[in-house]
Each structure stands twice: as C-alpha cells, then as structure tokens.
Design an enzyme around this catalytic site. Sequence first.
Site, mmCIF file in Angstrom:
data_model
loop_
_atom_site.group_PDB
_atom_site.id
_atom_site.type_symbol
_atom_site.label_atom_id
_atom_site.label_comp_id
_atom_site.label_asym_id
_atom_site.label_seq_id
_atom_site.Cartn_x
_atom_site.Cartn_y
_atom_site.Cartn_z
ATOM 1 N N ARG A 1 -46.932 -7.059 5.573
ATOM 2 C CA ARG A 1 -46.453 -6.579 4.276
ATOM 3 C C ARG A 1 -47.144 -7.371 3.182
ATOM 4 O O ARG A 1 -47.346 -8.591 3.314
ATOM 5 C CB ARG A 1 -44.938 -6.788 4.136
ATOM 6 C CG ARG A 1 -44.080 -5.791 4.914
ATOM 7 C CD ARG A 1 -44.165 -4.369 4.350
ATOM 8 N NE ARG A 1 -43.331 -3.438 5.088
ATOM 9 C CZ ARG A 1 -43.738 -2.721 6.138
ATOM 10 N NH1 ARG A 1 -44.984 -2.831 6.579
ATOM 11 N NH2 ARG A 1 -42.927 -1.876 6.731
ATOM 12 N N GLU B 1 -47.419 -1.156 -3.726
ATOM 13 C CA GLU B 1 -48.247 -0.036 -3.254
ATOM 14 C C GLU B 1 -47.837 1.235 -3.980
ATOM 15 O O GLU B 1 -46.655 1.401 -4.261
ATOM 16 C CB GLU B 1 -48.077 0.135 -1.741
ATOM 17 C CG GLU B 1 -48.558 -1.086 -0.985
ATOM 18 C CD GLU B 1 -48.371 -0.976 0.541
ATOM 19 O OE1 GLU B 1 -47.858 0.056 1.017
ATOM 20 O OE2 GLU B 1 -48.723 -1.930 1.242
ATOM 21 N N HIS C 1 -52.593 1.131 3.561
ATOM 22 C CA HIS C 1 -51.431 1.031 4.462
ATOM 23 C C HIS C 1 -51.467 2.131 5.540
ATOM 24 O O HIS C 1 -50.553 2.974 5.626
ATOM 25 C CB HIS C 1 -50.111 1.105 3.664
ATOM 26 C CG HIS C 1 -48.958 0.471 4.397
ATOM 27 N ND1 HIS C 1 -47.920 -0.171 3.762
ATOM 28 C CD2 HIS C 1 -48.683 0.395 5.727
ATOM 29 C CE1 HIS C 1 -47.055 -0.611 4.663
ATOM 30 N NE2 HIS C 1 -47.496 -0.274 5.863
HETATM 31 P P1 NAP Z 1 -41.747 -7.991 15.783
HETATM 32 O O1 NAP Z 1 -42.017 -7.633 17.204
HETATM 33 O O2 NAP Z 1 -40.357 -8.152 15.317
HETATM 34 O O3 NAP Z 1 -42.611 -9.308 15.451
HETATM 35 C C1 NAP Z 1 -42.383 -10.123 14.356
HETATM 36 C C2 NAP Z 1 -42.567 -11.561 14.810
HETATM 37 O O4 NAP Z 1 -42.477 -12.401 13.665
HETATM 38 C C3 NAP Z 1 -41.491 -12.008 15.796
HETATM 39 O O5 NAP Z 1 -42.121 -12.623 16.906
HETATM 40 C C4 NAP Z 1 -40.650 -12.991 15.003
HETATM 41 O O6 NAP Z 1 -40.153 -14.071 15.755
HETATM 42 C C5 NAP Z 1 -41.670 -13.517 14.008
HETATM 43 N N1 NAP Z 1 -41.028 -14.038 12.794
HETATM 44 C C6 NAP Z 1 -40.123 -13.437 12.013
HETATM 45 N N2 NAP Z 1 -39.806 -14.215 10.966
HETATM 46 C C7 NAP Z 1 -40.525 -15.354 11.114
HETATM 47 C C8 NAP Z 1 -40.635 -16.537 10.355
HETATM 48 N N3 NAP Z 1 -39.938 -16.726 9.230
HETATM 49 N N4 NAP Z 1 -41.490 -17.493 10.782
HETATM 50 C C9 NAP Z 1 -42.194 -17.332 11.942
HETATM 51 N N5 NAP Z 1 -42.121 -16.231 12.691
HETATM 52 C C10 NAP Z 1 -41.310 -15.242 12.283
HETATM 53 O O7 NAP Z 1 -42.386 -6.888 14.816
HETATM 54 P P2 NAP Z 1 -43.711 -6.025 15.043
HETATM 55 O O8 NAP Z 1 -43.360 -4.725 15.645
HETATM 56 O O9 NAP Z 1 -44.754 -6.867 15.649
HETATM 57 O O10 NAP Z 1 -44.081 -5.746 13.492
HETATM 58 C C11 NAP Z 1 -44.343 -6.834 12.633
HETATM 59 C C12 NAP Z 1 -44.467 -6.389 11.197
HETATM 60 O O11 NAP Z 1 -45.667 -5.653 11.033
HETATM 61 C C13 NAP Z 1 -43.386 -5.425 10.712
HETATM 62 O O12 NAP Z 1 -42.245 -6.119 10.262
HETATM 63 C C14 NAP Z 1 -44.057 -4.692 9.593
HETATM 64 O O13 NAP Z 1 -43.827 -5.340 8.375
HETATM 65 C C15 NAP Z 1 -45.533 -4.776 9.929
HETATM 66 N N6 NAP Z 1 -46.148 -3.497 10.286
HETATM 67 C C16 NAP Z 1 -47.138 -2.998 9.498
HETATM 68 C C17 NAP Z 1 -47.768 -1.837 9.847
HETATM 69 C C18 NAP Z 1 -48.866 -1.282 8.998
HETATM 70 O O14 NAP Z 1 -48.983 -0.071 8.904
HETATM 71 N N7 NAP Z 1 -49.714 -2.093 8.423
HETATM 72 C C19 NAP Z 1 -47.396 -1.141 10.987
HETATM 73 C C20 NAP Z 1 -46.379 -1.675 11.762
HETATM 74 C C21 NAP Z 1 -45.772 -2.869 11.402
HETATM 75 P P3 NAP Z 1 -38.942 -13.951 16.796
HETATM 76 O O15 NAP Z 1 -39.512 -13.299 18.027
HETATM 77 O O16 NAP Z 1 -38.525 -15.352 16.997
HETATM 78 O O17 NAP Z 1 -37.908 -13.072 16.149
HETATM 79 C C1 GLV Z 2 -45.423 0.104 8.761
HETATM 80 O O1 GLV Z 2 -45.820 -0.561 7.881
HETATM 81 C C2 GLV Z 2 -44.306 -0.200 9.578
HETATM 82 O O2 GLV Z 2 -43.612 -1.194 9.312
HETATM 83 O O3 GLV Z 2 -44.069 0.568 10.517
#
Ligand code: NAP
Ligand code: GLV
Length: 322
Positions: A239, A268, A287
């Site tokens: 983000r 955005e 994005h």
């Molecule tokens: P996820 O599996 O929940 O991974 C997030 C990781 O960040 C987890 O391992 C979590 O730790 C860690 N975390 C959270 N807060 C933290 C902090 N303060 N300090 C250190 N580590 C921290 O989520 P995901 O599916 O990988 O997605 C991650 C993010 O990508 C989403 O939240 C979204 O914002 C973004 N995203 C963007 C797109 C795009 O189109 N560009 C697409 C999809 C997702 P724990 O395991 O300990 O909870």
């Molecule tokens: C995209 O940014 C998502 O969080 O799925």
Amino acid sequence: MAKPRIYITRKIPDKLLDPYNEKFDFRMWEKEDEAVPREVLKKEARQADGLLCVLTDQIDEDLLKRAPDLKIVANMAVGYDNIDVDAAGKYGVIITNTPDVLTETTADLGFALLMAAARRMIEANQYIRKDEWKNWSPYLLAGSDIHHKTIGIAGMGRIGKAIARRAKGFGMSVVYYNRSRKPEAEKELQAVYADFETLLAKSDFVVSVLPLTADTKHKFNAEVFKKMKNSAIFINISRGGVVNETDLAEAIRTKQIKGAGLDVFENEPIAANHPFMQLEEIVCMPHIGSASEETRSAMLNLCLENIGGFFTGRGPKTPVEY
Ligand code: NAP
Ligand code: GLV
C-alpha cells in the site's frame, strides 16, 4: 421471504452473478470508467443487506452507522485498510477479503516491477519509441543485476513467500523481516530472518509486502532510505501509505538509493504531474498487482461465495478476523 439486497460498487460481468440471481437481489454501479460517487455509495448502503466493494471504497463509521440492514461487506482485495474494522465490529457487520486467490499473480507483478526497475525496461522501451536508438554502446541502458543478489522482503506473508520463491529461482539470497518468525519459509526457502535495520543494510532489493496499519504507516521514510545501500532498489506492492513519498522521491533524487518500482501510492490514482513521474529511476504501475483476467474473476467469485455462504448459513469462506 425477501431476497437479501446486495449492492456491487463496480460493474462486473453479469455471468458471474448468474448462479446467485435466484437468491439475491443485486444492484450494481453500471459506469465502467467511473468510480461510484461517495453519496451514491452511502445511499445504496442504507438500503443494502450486503456490499461487494473495492479497495478504493471507504467503508468508514459514517457509512456503517447509516446502514441499518448491512450485515456483510465483501471487499474485493486481500488488504482491507479501506474499511474501519472497529466500526464494523461495533455495528455487527462481517468483513471478508480475498486472500490466496491473488497471491501468485501479485507476486508475478512484484517480481516484474523489480526486474523492470533493475534492468530499466520502461526507460529502454521509451528510448526506442522516442527514436533515440541510433547505435549500440557498452553501457547503453545498463542496469543492475538481479541474479545472485540479496532481496529483503518486509512482510513474509502469503505474497512475501511467493516473491521469495521467485527470488530463489534467480539464485538470490532471501532475508526477511516480519513481526513473527516464519520457520517454514526459513526451512523451505532458506530465508534468513533479520531485524528491519539489518534487512535494510544487507539488501540489494527491498520489497514491501506489509499491510497498511497504524504500525506500518510511513514505515519507509527518509531515515529508512538512508540505511539502505546507495545501489538499492525499493519495490512497493502493498500500500502506498507505508511509504513517505516525498522522502522516497528525495532519496532517489539525491542518489541515497538507486531506484524504485511502485504499484501502489498513498493517494490513488496519481496523475502524470506526480513528482515520481519526473524520475526515470522510478517505475510506476496503476495498482495492477492482481490484475490478470483469471485472478480478477477468482477474486469476484470469492466475494460472491462469501456473500452466498453468509446468507445461506454456511458462513463466509474468508472472513477478516478482528
Ligand atoms: P498476509 O499473508 O497477511 O501477509 C502480511 C505479512 O505482514 C504477515 O506475515 C504479517 O505478519 C506481516 N505484518 C503485518 N504487520 C506487520 C508489522 N507491523 N511488522 C512486521 N510484519 C507485519 O497478506 P498478503 O496476502 O501477503 O498481502 C499483503 C499485502 O499486500 C496486503 O495487505 C495488501 O495491502 C497488499 N496487496 C497488494 C496488491 C496489489 O495489487 N499491489 C495485491 C494483493 C495484496 P504475521 O504473519 O505475524 O501476521
Ligand atoms: C490489492 O491491492 C489487494 O489488497 O488485494
């Protein structure tokens, strides 16, 4: 009994709704090239039992408190920082998101951004389009190697691990920072846990896959960019709010770091006059992390399954825990 009323905040293909039309009364924002105006969203939410919304729709207390029948908000994204989950809890509204179905597609884009920034691919394409390619020379558009370098992944969750798998294929060393250790990633991907400072100091590529929360807001700021290598490239696919964008532009302008690849921005959409657009060292995407046709359909289907599961009593498949 009246069918649950579901408002969908963007135009989506009718065929996805076919399996649900008998059970639900759908209304949809029909304009493809325009986001639903805030006032329309609030008015529709007031009359809805469920919402299928996207990541730019702000589902805040002001909206939730005026939506007496609203029971579920199915967010078409894995990130849900656009939703006030405390207020949702207060008003008894279930929130669902779309984990897993977009992991690999988003990691593909993340790695593509890394490669594009490292190997100056957008600049190189522009070079030909501007008809500047007149000869070949030893350092023409020379960028940075990717293979066998060190990648630092901040946020070793689902997408972080998928990035690490790609990095292993390039012979890279993987270090990661996360609030909890990930023994399976350490074992399977030989990812090495590091505190944040160590990750910054060691990495040739620093990739943010951290969700936007109060803890991560502007985590990447001037102080942090100073701790990175001057040759480092910063990639953000999580983000925009995790980055202080003024500090990032300055870090690149002053050659504190070498470049960046960004799929997400604090506000955005960004326009062509955004300061990042002045810097060739930054590759920007609008994005589109999860934007493959297959994955976008899978995300929409998951939203509909969540709504369907909730109203038929099976329960939503991917509720957000809060
Ligand atoms: P996820 O599996 O929940 O991974 C997030 C990781 O960040 C987890 O391992 C979590 O730790 C860690 N975390 C959270 N807060 C933290 C902090 N303060 N300090 C250190 N580590 C921290 O989520 P995901 O599916 O990988 O997605 C991650 C993010 O990508 C989403 O939240 C979204 O914002 C973004 N995203 C963007 C797109 C795009 O189109 N560009 C697409 C999809 C997702 P724990 O395991 O300990 O909870
Ligand atoms: C995209 O940014 C998502 O969080 O799925």
